[in-house]
Motif scaffolding. Structure first.
Motif, short mmCIF file in Angstrom:
data_model
loop_
_atom_site.label_atom_id
_atom_site.label_comp_id
_atom_site.label_asym_id
_atom_site.label_seq_id
_atom_site.Cartn_x
_atom_site.Cartn_y
_atom_site.Cartn_z
N THR A 227 0.80 -1.23 0.00
CA THR A 227 0.00 0.00 0.00
C THR A 227 0.83 1.28 0.00
O THR A 227 0.32 2.34 -0.35
N GLY A 228 2.09 1.19 0.45
CA GLY A 228 2.92 2.38 0.58
C GLY A 228 2.60 3.21 1.79
O GLY A 228 3.13 4.31 1.96
N SER A 229 1.74 2.70 2.67
CA SER A 229 1.33 3.44 3.86
C SER A 229 1.47 2.59 5.11
O SER A 229 1.26 1.37 5.07
N GLY A 230 1.80 3.25 6.23
CA GLY A 230 1.88 2.55 7.51
C GLY A 230 0.60 2.66 8.32
O GLY A 230 0.52 2.14 9.44
N ASP A 231 -0.42 3.30 7.77
CA ASP A 231 -1.66 3.51 8.52
C ASP A 231 -2.53 2.26 8.51
O ASP A 231 -2.85 1.73 7.44
N TYR A 232 -2.93 1.81 9.68
CA TYR A 232 -3.94 0.76 9.78
C TYR A 232 -5.15 1.23 10.60
O TYR A 232 -6.07 0.46 10.88
N ILE A 233 -5.12 2.50 10.98
CA ILE A 233 -6.24 3.16 11.66
C ILE A 233 -6.57 4.43 10.87
O ILE A 233 -5.66 5.09 10.35
N SER A 234 -7.85 4.77 10.77
CA SER A 234 -8.25 5.98 10.05
C SER A 234 -7.63 7.21 10.68
O SER A 234 -7.27 7.22 11.86
N GLU A 235 -7.50 8.27 9.88
CA GLU A 235 -6.83 9.48 10.34
C GLU A 235 -7.48 10.08 11.58
O GLU A 235 -6.81 10.67 12.42
N ASP A 236 -8.81 9.91 11.71
CA ASP A 236 -9.49 10.45 12.89
C ASP A 236 -9.43 9.52 14.09
O ASP A 236 -9.98 9.81 15.15
N GLY A 237 -8.75 8.36 13.92
CA GLY A 237 -8.53 7.46 15.04
C GLY A 237 -9.73 6.65 15.47
O GLY A 237 -9.76 6.13 16.58
N THR A 238 -10.71 6.45 14.58
CA THR A 238 -11.95 5.79 15.00
C THR A 238 -12.16 4.40 14.41
O THR A 238 -12.96 3.63 14.93
N VAL A 242 -7.51 -2.01 7.83
CA VAL A 242 -6.69 -2.99 7.10
C VAL A 242 -7.48 -3.80 6.08
O VAL A 242 -6.87 -4.44 5.21
N ALA A 243 -8.80 -3.81 6.17
CA ALA A 243 -9.60 -4.60 5.23
C ALA A 243 -10.51 -3.73 4.38
O ALA A 243 -11.45 -4.24 3.76
N ASP A 244 -10.24 -2.44 4.29
CA ASP A 244 -11.14 -1.53 3.58
C ASP A 244 -11.16 -1.77 2.07
O ASP A 244 -12.18 -1.59 1.42
N THR A 245 -10.01 -2.14 1.51
CA THR A 245 -9.93 -2.31 0.05
C THR A 245 -9.31 -3.66 -0.29
O THR A 245 -8.61 -4.27 0.55
N PRO A 246 -9.55 -4.17 -1.50
CA PRO A 246 -8.90 -5.42 -1.91
C PRO A 246 -7.39 -5.37 -1.77
O PRO A 246 -6.76 -6.37 -1.39
N LEU A 247 -6.78 -4.22 -2.09
CA LEU A 247 -5.32 -4.09 -2.00
C LEU A 247 -4.85 -4.24 -0.55
O LEU A 247 -3.81 -4.87 -0.30
N GLN A 248 -5.58 -3.68 0.40
CA GLN A 248 -5.19 -3.79 1.81
C GLN A 248 -5.34 -5.23 2.31
O GLN A 248 -4.61 -5.65 3.21
N ARG A 249 -6.26 -5.97 1.73
CA ARG A 249 -6.47 -7.36 2.17
C ARG A 249 -5.45 -8.32 1.56
O ARG A 249 -5.19 -9.40 2.11
N LYS A 250 -4.87 -7.93 0.43
CA LYS A 250 -3.96 -8.82 -0.31
C LYS A 250 -2.82 -9.39 0.54
O LYS A 250 -2.52 -10.58 0.46
N PRO A 251 -2.10 -8.56 1.33
CA PRO A 251 -0.96 -9.11 2.08
C PRO A 251 -1.35 -10.24 3.04
O PRO A 251 -0.58 -11.19 3.21
N PHE A 252 -2.52 -10.14 3.62
CA PHE A 252 -2.95 -11.15 4.58
C PHE A 252 -3.41 -12.42 3.86
O PHE A 252 -3.18 -13.54 4.34
N GLU A 253 -4.01 -12.25 2.70
CA GLU A 253 -4.35 -13.41 1.87
C GLU A 253 -3.07 -14.10 1.39
O GLU A 253 -3.03 -15.34 1.28
N ALA A 420 -4.45 -6.90 18.36
CA ALA A 420 -5.47 -7.62 17.58
C ALA A 420 -4.91 -8.05 16.23
O ALA A 420 -5.21 -9.14 15.73
N LEU A 421 -4.09 -7.20 15.62
CA LEU A 421 -3.51 -7.53 14.32
C LEU A 421 -2.47 -8.64 14.44
O LEU A 421 -2.28 -9.43 13.51
N THR A 422 -1.81 -8.72 15.59
CA THR A 422 -0.89 -9.83 15.83
C THR A 422 -1.66 -11.15 15.88
O THR A 422 -1.23 -12.16 15.30
#
Length: 451
Positions: A227-238, A242-253, A420-422
């Protein structure tokens, strides 16, 4: 002579005390604002040496040198307790035995901010000048507008391949895989089974150490590479993202596929399994690994480096890694109040600046291979002679570091969500379907953020 009444006497005593207090306060030194503290009354601070034998030995020399420079400041030092997590550290803080200067990581520092444990460094004299010594990429400021940390050392990691094994199975060591499909072909060749079908060599281990690192090392590096990003939480912190888009899910698949096909082992090793051929790839090569190779690898051991693979649909055009920054934070004095507490905080700041001075950073680099974050690291003769000793692998790491990204800094609960991600990675290891594992991790992470 007329005798003074009890009430009159009490009034006079109170008046004298008020005058004394007023004079004392009016003439008191604001130590937090003082540039020069050479005449500050004797003050004791606590410090934990970094826990490796080499860094503990270096720390003792640094303490001795500092106390000669500042005879009025005593450093009560000891080796840091091993593997202390945030809540365990809290017990030392409550007991008043923690280090005033703590070796933190940027996302861990957010937890300390949330628990009111850190002193804002931008309130201290000389902070702006000190901060300017470091690469801007290595620093950060929290949402409240304050800066709470100085980078101590920083690195990114790459994949380390056993050269002999790769050549034996006919792989081109000059072109390590960049994309998932290429890596799967390599992993198949690097995995070896005996005549009975038992796997005697895996391509890699999820992480050869302990479970806590399995997201940070395995999942996170693949996530950032994709993804080129280290963010796994939305910018507003809420929300966990990590599963918002197919690309974000790819590494875990992808991790699930590597485990399912038998290319990854779940074993935990105390020594790098690549050295003995138990695996062909080390998933976490850093500058410190160069030292480890010299200490623990067999004679003649050779290796080469490669990037973490990414999907071909990734927008990332070159390798982007996770920036791991070990930083120094000031754990504010909690028991001494007023001027006495200010002196402790100010003395700790002086010691922090001392530890961040070029000479001390050079000693750290030489002792353990930890890469300083200062702007002059690659040009100052104090460092360049040592850099040359490391050869091409360090050059590759420094190039990768220049484009690496910070870990998530969007919430003070980022490390708790990381837990939780661990467990997400553990579930993938156990064969849980990626969609189910991701849904669980997002739900658990969102509960944490909503608390």
């Amino acid at each position: 002579m007329k005798k003074l009444k009890r009430r009159t006497t009490s009034t006079l005593i109170m008046a004298v005390l008020l005058v004394t207090v007023f004079v004392t306060q009016a003439g008191a030194v604001d130590w937090l604002a003082e540039e020069d503290i050479s005449n500050m009354p004797s003050t004791t601070i606590r410090y934990w040496y970094y826990e490796t034998p080499e860094m503990t030995a270096l720390g003792k020399l640094e303490k001795e040198k500092f106390e000669k420079l500042f005879p009025n400041i005593k450093v009560d030092a000891r080796t840091a307790p091993p593997a202390v997590d945030n809540w365990e550290l809290m017990s030392f803080v409550v007991g008043g035995t923690n280090s005033h200067i703590h070796h933190s990581v940027n996302n861990e520092s957010l937890w300390y901010i949330d628990h009111d444990m850190l002193f804002p460094l931008d309130r201290l004299p000389g902070f702006a000048e000190e901060l300017n010594r470091f690469e801007p990429q290595m620093t950060w400021k929290w949402k409240d507008g304050h800066s709470y940390a100085l980078p101590w050392y920083g690195a990114t990691t790459m994949l380390m391949y056993n050269k002999e094994i790769a050549q034996e199975v006919g792989l081109d060591i000059n072109n390590p895989p960049e994309f998932y499909d290429e890596f799967l072909k390599w992993a198949e060749k690097l995995t070896e089974k005996d005549a009975s079908g038992k796997t005697v060599r895996y391509a890699a281990a999820i992480d050869p150490r302990e479970a806590w690192w399995r997201f940070i090392i395995t999942g996170y590096n693949l996530y950032i590479a994709a993804t080129g990003s280290g963010d796994y939480i939305s910018e507003d912190g809420t929300q966990v993202t990590v599963a918002d888009t197919p690309l974000q899910r790819k590494p875990f698949e992808f991790i699930y596929e590597l485990v399912e096909k038998g290319y990854f082992t779940n074993e935990i090793y105390k020594v790098n399994p690549v050295y003995g051929g138990l695996t062909a790839i080390n998933w976490n090569f850093s500058a410190e690994t160069i030292f480890d190779v010299k200490r623990n690898a067999p004679p003649g051991f050779e290796y080469f480096l490669g990037p973490y693979p990414r999907p071909k649909e990734s927008p990332v055009e070159r390798f982007v890694g996770r920036l791991f920054v070990r930083e120094l934070v000031l754990m504010r004095e909690r028991f001494l109040r007023g001027e006495a507490g200010d002196r402790v905080n100010r003395a700790a700041w002086e010691y922090m600046k001392f530890l961040e001075a070029d000479e001390q950073l050079a000693g750290m680099f030489k002792a353990e291979g930890m890469l300083p974050c200062i702007k002059t690291f690659e040009t100052d003769p104090l460092f360049t002679a040592e850099i040359e000793k490391y050869g091409a692998p360090l050059g590759q790491l420094l190039e990768a570091r220049s484009g690496a990204v910070h870990m998530d800094l969007n919430s003070v609960k980022t490390t708790e969500v990381q837990g939780a991600l661990t467990l997400l990675i553990v579930k993938l290891q156990q064969g849980v379907d990626p969609a189910e594992a991701l849904a669980w991790a997002v739900e658990e992470g969102n509960k944490i953020l909503a608390e």
